[in-house]
Design a protein around this motif. Structure first.
Motif, short mmCIF file in Angstrom:
data_model
loop_
_atom_site.label_atom_id
_atom_site.label_comp_id
_atom_site.label_asym_id
_atom_site.label_seq_id
_atom_site.Cartn_x
_atom_site.Cartn_y
_atom_site.Cartn_z
N ARG A 128 0.83 -1.21 0.00
CA ARG A 128 0.00 0.00 0.00
C ARG A 128 0.86 1.26 0.00
NH1 ARG A 128 -3.94 -3.60 1.74
NH2 ARG A 128 -5.96 -2.99 0.86
N PHE A 129 0.22 2.36 -0.35
CA PHE A 129 0.84 3.68 -0.37
C PHE A 129 1.39 4.01 1.02
CE2 PHE A 129 0.57 8.30 0.11
CZ PHE A 129 1.23 8.73 -1.05
N GLY A 130 2.61 4.51 1.09
CA GLY A 130 3.21 4.91 2.35
C GLY A 130 3.91 3.80 3.10
N ALA A 131 3.78 2.56 2.62
CA ALA A 131 4.42 1.43 3.31
C ALA A 131 5.93 1.63 3.36
CB ALA A 131 4.09 0.12 2.60
N THR A 132 6.54 1.20 4.46
CA THR A 132 7.99 1.36 4.61
C THR A 132 8.73 0.04 4.79
OG1 THR A 132 7.70 1.73 6.98
CG2 THR A 132 7.82 3.69 5.57
N GLU A 133 8.01 -1.08 4.97
CA GLU A 133 8.69 -2.36 5.16
C GLU A 133 9.49 -2.72 3.92
OE1 GLU A 133 4.74 -3.30 3.42
OE2 GLU A 133 5.25 -2.20 5.21
N ASN A 134 10.73 -3.15 4.14
CA ASN A 134 11.66 -3.54 3.07
C ASN A 134 11.91 -2.43 2.06
OD1 ASN A 134 11.76 -6.20 4.17
ND2 ASN A 134 9.81 -6.64 3.16
N ARG A 135 11.82 -1.18 2.49
CA ARG A 135 12.02 -0.04 1.59
C ARG A 135 12.85 1.04 2.28
NH1 ARG A 135 8.29 -0.15 -2.39
NH2 ARG A 135 6.57 -1.59 -2.12
N PRO A 136 13.71 1.71 1.51
CA PRO A 136 14.46 2.83 2.09
C PRO A 136 13.60 4.07 2.29
CG PRO A 136 15.04 2.55 -0.22
CD PRO A 136 14.11 1.41 0.14
N ASN A 137 12.52 4.19 1.48
CA ASN A 137 11.61 5.33 1.56
C ASN A 137 10.16 4.83 1.53
OD1 ASN A 137 13.70 7.41 1.26
ND2 ASN A 137 13.91 6.58 -0.81
N ALA A 138 9.25 5.70 1.93
CA ALA A 138 7.83 5.33 1.89
C ALA A 138 7.40 5.04 0.46
CB ALA A 138 6.99 6.46 2.48
N HIS A 139 6.55 4.05 0.30
CA HIS A 139 6.07 3.62 -1.01
C HIS A 139 5.22 4.72 -1.63
CE1 HIS A 139 3.75 0.42 -3.48
NE2 HIS A 139 4.89 0.69 -4.07
N ARG A 140 5.51 5.07 -2.88
CA ARG A 140 4.85 6.19 -3.57
C ARG A 140 3.68 5.76 -4.44
NH1 ARG A 140 6.83 10.85 -4.83
NH2 ARG A 140 6.57 10.48 -7.06
N GLY A 141 3.24 4.52 -4.30
CA GLY A 141 2.13 4.06 -5.12
C GLY A 141 1.40 2.92 -4.45
N LEU A 142 0.65 2.19 -5.24
CA LEU A 142 -0.14 1.06 -4.77
C LEU A 142 0.18 -0.11 -5.70
CD1 LEU A 142 -2.45 0.11 -2.86
CD2 LEU A 142 -4.05 0.91 -4.61
N ASP A 143 0.59 -1.24 -5.13
CA ASP A 143 0.97 -2.40 -5.92
C ASP A 143 -0.12 -3.45 -5.94
OD1 ASP A 143 3.41 -1.18 -6.30
OD2 ASP A 143 4.53 -2.55 -5.01
N TYR A 144 -0.46 -3.88 -7.15
CA TYR A 144 -1.40 -4.97 -7.38
C TYR A 144 -0.62 -6.10 -8.03
CZ TYR A 144 -5.15 -1.40 -7.14
OH TYR A 144 -6.01 -0.39 -6.78
N ALA A 145 -0.83 -7.32 -7.59
CA ALA A 145 -0.11 -8.45 -8.17
C ALA A 145 -1.05 -9.57 -8.62
CB ALA A 145 0.93 -8.99 -7.18
N PRO A 146 -1.80 -9.31 -9.69
CA PRO A 146 -2.52 -10.42 -10.30
C PRO A 146 -1.49 -11.25 -11.07
CG PRO A 146 -2.78 -8.49 -11.65
CD PRO A 146 -1.98 -8.07 -10.42
N ARG A 147 -1.90 -12.22 -11.80
CA ARG A 147 -0.98 -13.06 -12.56
C ARG A 147 -0.15 -12.24 -13.56
NH1 ARG A 147 -4.35 -17.58 -14.95
NH2 ARG A 147 -5.36 -17.36 -12.95
N ALA A 148 1.13 -12.58 -13.73
CA ALA A 148 1.99 -11.93 -14.73
C ALA A 148 1.31 -12.03 -16.09
CB ALA A 148 3.34 -12.61 -14.76
N GLY A 149 1.37 -10.94 -16.84
CA GLY A 149 0.78 -10.91 -18.17
C GLY A 149 -0.68 -10.53 -18.22
#
Length: 149
Positions: free
Chosen positions: A15-36
Motif C-alpha cells: 500500500r501507499f506509504g508502506a515502509t517495510e523492506n524499503r528505504p523510503n515510503a512507497h509512492r504508489g499502490l501495488d497490485y499483483a494479479p498473474r503476470a501478463g
C-alpha cells in the motif's frame, strides 16, 4: 462510474506509504494479479507519457478527471511487461487496455502493477503523489448530484 480499481483489492501487495523492506515510503499502490494480465485504464483520459525508466521499467501515464477537486490528475502504470503500444495523445475509455502486468525496471521484485496518481505527468517519477486506493475510493463514492463524498 467514472473510476475503477484496476484489479480486485485482494491482489494488493503493498500500500501507499508502506515502509517495510524499503528505504523510503512507497509512492504508489501495488497490485499483483498473474503476470501478463491485461491492465485496464482506471478512468477515461488521454495518454500523456509512454517511456522506459530504469527504476520503474515500462511506464504509461494518462490524464484523468478528479470530480471532487475539479481538476486533472495523472495516473501512472509502472513495470509494464512490454513497451506501450499506446501513443501520447491516444484517448482512453475507462477499462481500455493499458498494457500487461510485468516485472520491468530495477525497483520491481516480481510481476505487479505499481499504480501512482499525482498532479503532474511526471509525478510518477518524483514530487507529490496521492494514495491511489484512497483517491479511487473517494472518486467512487462521490455523489455528483449532492457535491460531496
Amino acid at each position: 462510474m467514472n473510476w475503477r480499481h484496476p484489479f480486485n483489492k485482494k491482489t494488493i501487495t503493498s500500500r501507499f506509504g508502506a515502509t517495510e523492506n524499503r528505504p523510503n515510503a512507497h509512492r504508489g499502490l501495488d497490485y499483483a494479479p498473474r503476470a501478463g494480465t491485461v491492465i485496464p485504464a482506471v478512468t477515461a483520459g488521454t495518454v500523456k507519457l509512454a517511456q522506459w525508466s530504469d527504476v520503474l521499467g515500462w511506464v504509461l501515464v494518462q490524464s484523468g478527471w478528479d470530480a471532487i477537486n475539479k481538476k486533472t490528475v495523472f495516473i501512472g502504470y509502472c513495470h509494464l511487461r512490454d513497451k506501450p503500444t499506446l501513443k501520447v495523445g491516444d484517448k482512453l475509455a475507462i477499462g481500455a487496455p493499458i498494457g500487461r502486468v510485468g516485472n520491468t525496471g530495477n525497483a520491481s521484485r516480481g510481476a505487479h502493477l505499481h499504480l501512482t496518481i499525482g498532479p503532474t505527468a511526471k509525478s510518477v517519477f518524483a514530487g507529490v503523489v496521492f494514495d491511489p486506493e484512497k483517491f479511487i475510493d473517494e472518486q467512487l463514492s462521490y455523489c455528483k448530484e449532492c457535491g460531496r463524498v
